[in-house]
Motif scaffolding. Sequence first.
Motif, PDB file in Angstrom:
ATOM      1  N   LEU A 147      45.687  -0.349   4.263  1.00 22.67           N
ATOM      2  CA  LEU A 147      46.837   0.286   4.872  1.00 22.67           C
ATOM      3  C   LEU A 147      47.560   1.081   3.804  1.00 22.67           C
ATOM      4  N   ILE A 148      48.106   2.204   4.169  1.00 27.97           N
ATOM      5  CA  ILE A 148      48.881   3.029   3.248  1.00 27.97           C
ATOM      6  C   ILE A 148      50.348   2.827   3.599  1.00 27.97           C
ATOM      7  N   CYS A 149      51.121   2.333   2.627  1.00 28.58           N
ATOM      8  CA  CYS A 149      52.529   2.029   2.873  1.00 28.58           C
ATOM      9  C   CYS A 149      53.448   2.795   1.926  1.00 28.58           C
ATOM     10  N   LEU A 150      54.573   3.232   2.463  1.00 23.15           N
ATOM     11  CA  LEU A 150      55.600   3.853   1.635  1.00 23.15           C
ATOM     12  C   LEU A 150      56.413   2.804   0.897  1.00 23.15           C
ATOM     13  N   GLU A 151      56.595   1.655   1.542  1.00 18.17           N
ATOM     14  CA  GLU A 151      57.399   0.591   0.958  1.00 18.17           C
ATOM     15  C   GLU A 151      56.824  -0.769   1.316  1.00 18.17           C
ATOM     16  N   VAL A 152      57.131  -1.743   0.496  1.00 16.46           N
ATOM     17  CA  VAL A 152      56.727  -3.133   0.718  1.00 16.46           C
ATOM     18  C   VAL A 152      57.934  -4.019   0.444  1.00 16.46           C
ATOM     19  N   THR A 153      57.818  -5.295   0.770  1.00 17.56           N
ATOM     20  CA  THR A 153      58.921  -6.225   0.529  1.00 17.56           C
ATOM     21  C   THR A 153      58.963  -6.615  -0.955  1.00 17.56           C
ATOM     22  N   PRO A 154      60.048  -7.222  -1.388  1.00 18.30           N
ATOM     23  CA  PRO A 154      60.122  -7.704  -2.777  1.00 18.30           C
ATOM     24  C   PRO A 154      59.107  -8.812  -3.087  1.00 18.30           C
ATOM     25  N   ASP A 155      58.439  -9.332  -2.059  1.00 20.07           N
ATOM     26  CA  ASP A 155      57.424 -10.368  -2.262  1.00 20.07           C
ATOM     27  C   ASP A 155      56.070  -9.804  -2.666  1.00 20.07           C
ATOM     28  N   VAL A 156      56.004  -8.494  -2.849  1.00 16.69           N
ATOM     29  CA  VAL A 156      54.811  -7.852  -3.397  1.00 16.69           C
ATOM     30  C   VAL A 156      55.137  -7.496  -4.840  1.00 16.69           C
ATOM     31  N   THR A 157      54.398  -8.094  -5.749  1.00 18.18           N
ATOM     32  CA  THR A 157      54.627  -7.874  -7.179  1.00 18.18           C
ATOM     33  C   THR A 157      53.684  -6.798  -7.696  1.00 18.18           C
ATOM     34  N   ILE A 158      54.245  -5.848  -8.437  1.00 16.98           N
ATOM     35  CA  ILE A 158      53.429  -4.826  -9.083  1.00 16.98           C
ATOM     36  C   ILE A 158      53.126  -5.329 -10.485  1.00 16.98           C
ATOM     37  N   ASN A 159      51.870  -5.622 -10.751  1.00 16.22           N
ATOM     38  CA  ASN A 159      51.492  -6.101 -12.076  1.00 16.22           C
ATOM     39  C   ASN A 159      51.768  -5.002 -13.105  1.00 16.22           C
ATOM     40  N   SER A 160      52.271  -5.395 -14.263  1.00 25.52           N
ATOM     41  CA  SER A 160      52.763  -4.421 -15.240  1.00 25.52           C
ATOM     42  C   SER A 160      51.672  -3.648 -15.975  1.00 25.52           C
ATOM     43  N   GLY A 161      50.524  -4.235 -16.190  1.00 23.43           N
ATOM     44  CA  GLY A 161      49.473  -3.555 -16.949  1.00 23.43           C
ATOM     45  C   GLY A 161      48.701  -2.563 -16.103  1.00 23.43           C
ATOM     46  N   ARG A 162      48.691  -1.314 -16.518  1.00 21.70           N
ATOM     47  CA  ARG A 162      47.890  -0.311 -15.804  1.00 21.70           C
ATOM     48  C   ARG A 162      46.439  -0.476 -16.194  1.00 21.70           C
ATOM     49  N   GLU A 163      45.578  -0.273 -15.201  1.00 18.51           N
ATOM     50  CA  GLU A 163      44.144  -0.437 -15.417  1.00 18.51           C
ATOM     51  C   GLU A 163      43.433   0.870 -15.103  1.00 18.51           C
ATOM     52  N   TRP A 164      42.188   0.950 -15.531  1.00 22.43           N
ATOM     53  CA  TRP A 164      41.368   2.139 -15.320  1.00 22.43           C
ATOM     54  C   TRP A 164      40.024   1.705 -14.792  1.00 22.43           C
ATOM     55  N   SER A 165      39.509   2.436 -13.800  1.00 18.62           N
ATOM     56  CA  SER A 165      38.213   2.120 -13.207  1.00 18.62           C
ATOM     57  C   SER A 165      37.198   3.190 -13.599  1.00 18.62           C
TER      58      SER A 165
END
Length: 187
Positions: free
Chosen positions: A58-76
């Motif tokens: 799903l593509i979302c503009l916003e999520v609740t505060p219960d979704v944590t964005i992990n701080s380390g950026r990764e590369w694929s």
Amino acid sequence: MYDFESFQSCDTDDKKLENESVNQGIVENPVTFHCGQCNTVWADSRGICGEATSINSLICLEVTPDVTINSGREWSPDGLFSACVYNTLQCAGCLCLMGVILYSTPQHLSALRNLFLLKKDKMYCYIFSTGQTVKASTLNFNVTPVGERVSELRQLIQETESHLSDVSAVMDDTRANEATSSVQSTS
């Protein structure tokens, strides 16, 4: 590195919607999106932009505060997200990985930059209008393209203007008749 192909299905009941029209209009009806493991609410239908079917998200503009964005950026380096830089998203309730935010992408993924991509097979939905809980993977979240909506709106405006012209003509005739009646009654 985040393995985009390793998502497992959530452990919820796989109730299918009985009414297909509800399935097609799901974005317009109140829906909440929950973690398939711990029931934490991740988002609701007000923040949904649509669905990226190629990555089952799903593509979302916003999520609740219960979704944590992990701080380390990764590369694929390969796979669906080859040459992408992203942060993973994690459920604050059970710490499962449940999606990504893409920051740097090749041209074909540029429309998904800086949006929340939530894996459909990691969540389920509560649909307020029917009181049902279903796997998100059983629903279609395609959004009508803006161009189609604009065309529909233009047609509606043209029809409304036509009706207003008709009403205006009737009102003009009524005023003319009243004026004629008024002149005849004073004579």
